[in-house]
Write a protein that holds these residues in place. Structure first.
Motif, PDB file in Angstrom:
ATOM      1  N   HIS A  91       0.826  -1.201   0.000  1.00 17.16           N
ATOM      2  CA  HIS A  91       0.000   0.000   0.000  1.00 17.16           C
ATOM      3  C   HIS A  91       0.860   1.251   0.000  1.00 17.16           C
ATOM      4  CE1 HIS A  91      -2.921  -3.028   1.320  1.00 17.16           C
ATOM      5  NE2 HIS A  91      -3.860  -2.192   0.923  1.00 17.16           N
ATOM      6  N   ASP A  92       0.310   2.264  -0.632  1.00 19.40           N
ATOM      7  CA  ASP A  92       0.943   3.566  -0.640  1.00 19.40           C
ATOM      8  C   ASP A  92       0.778   4.196   0.742  1.00 19.40           C
ATOM      9  OD1 ASP A  92       2.028   6.037  -1.704  1.00 19.40           O
ATOM     10  OD2 ASP A  92      -0.032   6.776  -1.583  1.00 19.40           O
ATOM     11  N   ARG A  93       1.877   4.608   1.361  1.00 24.83           N
ATOM     12  CA  ARG A  93       1.830   5.131   2.727  1.00 24.83           C
ATOM     13  C   ARG A  93       1.013   6.417   2.832  1.00 24.83           C
ATOM     14  NH1 ARG A  93       7.697   4.463   5.710  1.00 24.83           N
ATOM     15  NH2 ARG A  93       7.835   2.181   5.573  1.00 24.83           N
ATOM     16  N   LEU A  94       1.039   7.226   1.774  1.00 20.78           N
ATOM     17  CA  LEU A  94       0.375   8.529   1.838  1.00 20.78           C
ATOM     18  C   LEU A  94      -1.137   8.398   1.704  1.00 20.78           C
ATOM     19  CD1 LEU A  94       0.671  11.592   2.014  1.00 20.78           C
ATOM     20  CD2 LEU A  94       0.910  11.629  -0.492  1.00 20.78           C
ATOM     21  N   THR A  95      -1.606   7.660   0.715  1.00 24.80           N
ATOM     22  CA  THR A  95      -3.046   7.608   0.424  1.00 24.80           C
ATOM     23  C   THR A  95      -3.721   6.336   0.939  1.00 24.80           C
ATOM     24  OG1 THR A  95      -2.668   6.528  -1.720  1.00 24.80           O
ATOM     25  CG2 THR A  95      -2.639   8.954  -1.663  1.00 24.80           C
ATOM     26  N   GLY A  96      -2.945   5.300   1.253  1.00 26.46           N
ATOM     27  CA  GLY A  96      -3.547   4.031   1.655  1.00 26.46           C
ATOM     28  C   GLY A  96      -4.011   3.195   0.488  1.00 26.46           C
ATOM     29  N   LEU A  97      -3.876   3.690  -0.727  1.00 29.91           N
ATOM     30  CA  LEU A  97      -4.254   2.918  -1.906  1.00 29.91           C
ATOM     31  C   LEU A  97      -3.188   1.871  -2.199  1.00 29.91           C
ATOM     32  CD1 LEU A  97      -5.440   5.835  -4.250  1.00 29.91           C
ATOM     33  CD2 LEU A  97      -6.873   4.344  -2.820  1.00 29.91           C
ATOM     34  N   GLY A  98      -3.521   0.943  -3.072  1.00 27.26           N
ATOM     35  CA  GLY A  98      -2.540  -0.031  -3.497  1.00 27.26           C
ATOM     36  C   GLY A  98      -1.379   0.624  -4.217  1.00 27.26           C
ATOM     37  N   ASN A  99      -0.187   0.056  -4.075  1.00 30.67           N
ATOM     38  CA  ASN A  99       0.986   0.587  -4.767  1.00 30.67           C
ATOM     39  C   ASN A  99       1.264  -0.242  -6.016  1.00 30.67           C
ATOM     40  OD1 ASN A  99       2.021  -1.756  -3.715  1.00 30.67           O
ATOM     41  ND2 ASN A  99       3.379  -0.745  -2.242  1.00 30.67           N
ATOM     42  N   ARG A 100       2.430  -0.035  -6.602  1.00 34.34           N
ATOM     43  CA  ARG A 100       2.758  -0.741  -7.842  1.00 34.34           C
ATOM     44  C   ARG A 100       2.773  -2.255  -7.635  1.00 34.34           C
ATOM     45  NH1 ARG A 100       5.037   1.285 -12.467  1.00 34.34           N
ATOM     46  NH2 ARG A 100       5.449   3.273 -11.376  1.00 34.34           N
ATOM     47  N   ARG A 101       3.298  -2.701  -6.480  1.00 31.72           N
ATOM     48  CA  ARG A 101       3.312  -4.145  -6.207  1.00 31.72           C
ATOM     49  C   ARG A 101       1.896  -4.691  -6.077  1.00 31.72           C
ATOM     50  NH1 ARG A 101       5.934  -6.984  -0.767  1.00 31.72           N
ATOM     51  NH2 ARG A 101       4.918  -9.006  -1.041  1.00 31.72           N
ATOM     52  N   ALA A 102       1.032  -3.937  -5.384  1.00 29.86           N
ATOM     53  CA  ALA A 102      -0.349  -4.387  -5.232  1.00 29.86           C
ATOM     54  C   ALA A 102      -1.063  -4.413  -6.584  1.00 29.86           C
ATOM     55  CB  ALA A 102      -1.085  -3.472  -4.267  1.00 29.86           C
ATOM     56  N   LEU A 103      -0.755  -3.447  -7.447  1.00 31.09           N
ATOM     57  CA  LEU A 103      -1.357  -3.437  -8.788  1.00 31.09           C
ATOM     58  C   LEU A 103      -0.954  -4.680  -9.564  1.00 31.09           C
ATOM     59  CD1 LEU A 103      -2.916  -2.004 -11.056  1.00 31.09           C
ATOM     60  CD2 LEU A 103      -0.767  -0.836 -11.664  1.00 31.09           C
ATOM     61  N   THR A 104       0.318  -5.069  -9.462  1.00 36.23           N
ATOM     62  CA  THR A 104       0.782  -6.278 -10.139  1.00 36.23           C
ATOM     63  C   THR A 104       0.024  -7.502  -9.633  1.00 36.23           C
ATOM     64  OG1 THR A 104       2.984  -5.302 -10.409  1.00 36.23           O
ATOM     65  CG2 THR A 104       2.804  -7.703 -10.619  1.00 36.23           C
ATOM     66  N   ASP A 105      -0.157  -7.593  -8.298  1.00 40.67           N
ATOM     67  CA  ASP A 105      -0.895  -8.726  -7.738  1.00 40.67           C
ATOM     68  C   ASP A 105      -2.358  -8.714  -8.192  1.00 40.67           C
ATOM     69  OD1 ASP A 105       1.412  -9.438  -6.419  1.00 40.67           O
ATOM     70  OD2 ASP A 105       0.836  -8.492  -4.516  1.00 40.67           O
ATOM     71  N   GLN A 106      -2.945  -7.511  -8.268  1.00 38.30           N
ATOM     72  CA  GLN A 106      -4.348  -7.425  -8.685  1.00 38.30           C
ATOM     73  C   GLN A 106      -4.507  -7.820 -10.159  1.00 38.30           C
ATOM     74  OE1 GLN A 106      -6.965  -6.772  -6.793  1.00 38.30           O
ATOM     75  NE2 GLN A 106      -8.366  -6.976  -8.525  1.00 38.30           N
ATOM     76  N   VAL A 107      -3.575  -7.393 -10.981  1.00 36.64           N
ATOM     77  CA  VAL A 107      -3.623  -7.745 -12.410  1.00 36.64           C
ATOM     78  C   VAL A 107      -3.513  -9.256 -12.595  1.00 36.64           C
ATOM     79  CG1 VAL A 107      -2.327  -7.596 -14.569  1.00 36.64           C
ATOM     80  CG2 VAL A 107      -2.812  -5.527 -13.244  1.00 36.64           C
ATOM     81  N   ALA A 108      -2.677  -9.916 -11.770  1.00 36.19           N
ATOM     82  CA  ALA A 108      -2.514 -11.366 -11.873  1.00 36.19           C
ATOM     83  C   ALA A 108      -3.820 -12.097 -11.597  1.00 36.19           C
ATOM     84  CB  ALA A 108      -1.434 -11.834 -10.900  1.00 36.19           C
ATOM     85  N   VAL A 109      -4.739 -11.456 -10.882  1.00 33.95           N
ATOM     86  CA  VAL A 109      -6.050 -12.061 -10.611  1.00 33.95           C
ATOM     87  C   VAL A 109      -7.075 -11.610 -11.642  1.00 33.95           C
ATOM     88  CG1 VAL A 109      -7.931 -12.203  -8.924  1.00 33.95           C
ATOM     89  CG2 VAL A 109      -5.549 -12.215  -8.150  1.00 33.95           C
ATOM     90  N   THR A 110      -7.011 -10.328 -12.028  1.00 33.21           N
ATOM     91  CA  THR A 110      -8.037  -9.751 -12.892  1.00 33.21           C
ATOM     92  C   THR A 110      -7.949 -10.275 -14.326  1.00 33.21           C
ATOM     93  OG1 THR A 110      -8.096  -7.751 -11.549  1.00 33.21           O
ATOM     94  CG2 THR A 110      -8.979  -7.596 -13.787  1.00 33.21           C
ATOM     95  N   LEU A 111      -6.775 -10.266 -14.929  1.00 38.40           N
ATOM     96  CA  LEU A 111      -6.658 -10.650 -16.338  1.00 38.40           C
ATOM     97  C   LEU A 111      -7.140 -12.071 -16.604  1.00 38.40           C
ATOM     98  CD1 LEU A 111      -3.354  -9.010 -17.635  1.00 38.40           C
ATOM     99  CD2 LEU A 111      -5.713  -8.213 -17.804  1.00 38.40           C
TER     100      LEU A 111
END
Length: 539
Positions: free
Chosen positions: A346-366
């Motif tokens: 997670h991004d420390r500033l916003t609490g949103l997913g970071n680049r690593r989390a995006l990669t993990d999410q893409v591995a599930v979504t695609l």
């Protein structure tokens, strides 16, 4: 042979205290020297026997008994020297107690030099465990040598009786008399009775000592368990609680009486993982061992993570008699690990997913999108007018703007969508499952309206940002990777920022036919981002 030469004689202090406890006052029993009357000698040995029995009634200490035994032998009978010794593995003699004319013992080791140790009377009795009286050596050189050793001390006869403890040879009671036949048959019977009685007392004391040691060990174990930092629970084979230590009560809030009434399942609650409980039941129904973590509840309802180890206790028959549960509060460790895992994704500033989390999410979504032939839009977002806010109001204000935009993006999306912050003022959206392009446009408009709302800074100033977005639609028959699609979206974002003065909408759509089967190189993508930043700074 070793003697405790620094020990005080039995007559000084120790024996007088024992004798006083026997009710004899300060006086010691008197005896006639070398009585010639056999009946009188027997009476003296019977008095010796009785006095030894009285001592054993008033003490259970080994050294007092042995010192008293030697002292009583000298004081009650014609015996000149009484000695209790032990044969060590190296054939040396260790003195345990003595009384009387002990000068002979001091010279014994030197005077017996040259004599075969394994042929002497003491060693013979030690090996054969049979009492010996009046004939310490057979005829020959050994008898002559013994007479020479004892002549200065006028010792003419001896008695050697074995003493047992714990069903093993333990010591020898050695008595010396100046009479040639100092130990007649009736006195031998009395002495054997005394040796047997002493052995029985030592046997009993070994049992008492073992019980005492066992009680001390149990007390020590109980004290250690109570002082242990980890919680300890003892149950029987049917899992009924029989013991908890103080740490368990501090950890859970339950006393032994309370948890015994409720049962350990009372520590479980709605958030306790049922799979872990099943693993515990399976372990207890099988080998009995369990080691793992589960969420428990304290008496006040607060939760804590419990590292639980269950160890079975077996009977000699092999059946389980008890279970020992050792539990440790690992809540702080668990929360620290969760925090590390959270920060890693997670991004420390916003609490949103970071680049690593995006990669993990893409591995599930695609794979899901490919499997159900669903729609997917990859959106790259960059904030317009963000740099002037940062420069004018400072980085704290810029961070506040990014946090607000992150919350608004997350709130504007559906539950099936995803938002991540890559860094700076750059965000990525995954919008999944729209039926047509018009439905996607409605979602994008909703996002724009939410983000364009005024933002109130802590200083009281009101600022606003606008969005630029590049959108790439995921083609159903696409065989490339996600990074390529992300670069396509980034290229569309560059067009949107470059044309923001003339554009009718804040986003640009990347058309796959514009770049058929050609992936943008990493270098050109970096150049595109650089050009987009320049465009943002200029307007």
């Amino acid at each position: 042979m070793s003697r405790h030469s620094n020990d005080p004689p039995a007559q000084n202090g120790l024996w007088r205290r024992v004798w006083a406890r026997l009710g004899r006052g300060d006086g010691l029993p008197s005896r006639r020297a070398h009585p010639s009357d056999a009946h009188a000698r027997l009476k003296q040995y019977l008095a010796f026997h009785k006095a030894v029995g009285q001592v054993m009634e008033h003490t259970d200490q080994e050294h007092i008994l042995l010192e008293s035994l030697c002292t009583l032998a000298v004081e009650c009978t014609p015996v000149t020297l009484a000695w209790v010794c032990r044969v060590e593995p190296d054939n040396t003699l260790q003195t345990l107690a003595d009384a009387g004319d002990t000068a002979y013992l001091d010279s014994f080791a030197e005077r017996r030099s040259g004599l075969p140790a394994d042929q002497g009377p003491l060693f013979r009795v030690w090996q054969e465990q049979q009492a010996l009286f009046n004939e310490p050596f057979s005829a020959g050189p050994l008898r002559t040598a013994w007479r020479q050793n004892t002549r200065p001390y006028q010792l003419r006869s001896m008695a050697v009786l074995p003493i047992h403890r714990d069903h093993q040879p333990w010591a020898l009671l050695v008595l010396y008399d100046r009479d040639q036949q100092g130990f007649p048959q009736d006195c031998q019977v009395v002495l054997e009775g005394i040796a047997r009685r002493v052995s029985e007392a030592l046997e009993d004391w070994v049992g008492i000592l073992r019980e005492r040691v066992q009680r001390e060990h149990q007390l020590l174990l109980g004290t250690a368990l109570q002082a242990a930092e980890d919680g300890v629970v003892l149950t029987d084979a049917d899992r009924r609680i029989v013991y908890v230590n103080a740490s368990f009560s501090r950890m859970t809030g339950y006393t032994l009486a309370e948890i015994s009434r409720f049962g350990l399942h009372h520590l479980q609650g709605p958030r306790t993982d049922p799979r872990t409980l099943t693993e515990i039941d399976e372990a207890l129904c099988g080998p009995g061992f369990f080691n793992g973590k589960l969420l428990n509840y304290r008496r006040d309802g607060q939760t804590f993570w419990n590292h639980l180890s269950i160890i079975p206790i077996y009977q000699r028959t092999g059946a389980i008699s008890h279970y020992v549960g050792i539990q440790r509060d690992v809540t702080d460790e668990w929360l620290a690990r969760e925090q590390l895992e959270y920060e890693a994704c997670h991004d420390r500033l916003t609490g949103l997913g970071n680049r690593r989390a995006l990669t993990d999410q893409v591995a599930v979504t695609l794979p899901r999108v490919q499997r159900v032939q669903d729609s997917l839009a990859i959106c790259m977002i960059d904030l317009d007018h963000f740099k002037p806010i940062n420069d004018l109001y400072g980085h704290e204000a810029g961070d506040h703007v990014l946090r607000v935009v992150g919350r608004r993006l997350h709130a504007a999306l559906r539950r099936s969508d995803y938002v991540a912050r890559l860094g700076g003022d750059e965000f990525v959206l995954l919008i999944e499952g729209f039926n047509n392009f018009e439905e996607l446009e409605l979602i994008l408009v909703k996002i724009e309206v939410a983000v364009n709302e005024p933002i109130h800074l802590q200083s009281g100033a009101v600022v606003g940002v606008r969005l630029s977005m590049g959108v790439c639609l995921y083609p159903p028959d696409y065989a490339g990777d996600f990074d390529t699609l992300l670069r396509y979206a980034d290229q569309a974002l560059y067009r949107a920022k470059a044309n923001k003065r003339q554009r009718s909408r804040y986003w640009e759509l990347f058309v796959m036919e514009e770049q058929p089967d050609k992936a943008i190189s990493k270098g050109s993508a970096i150049q595109t981002q650089t050009d987009r930043s320049d465009a943002d700074e200029n307007g």
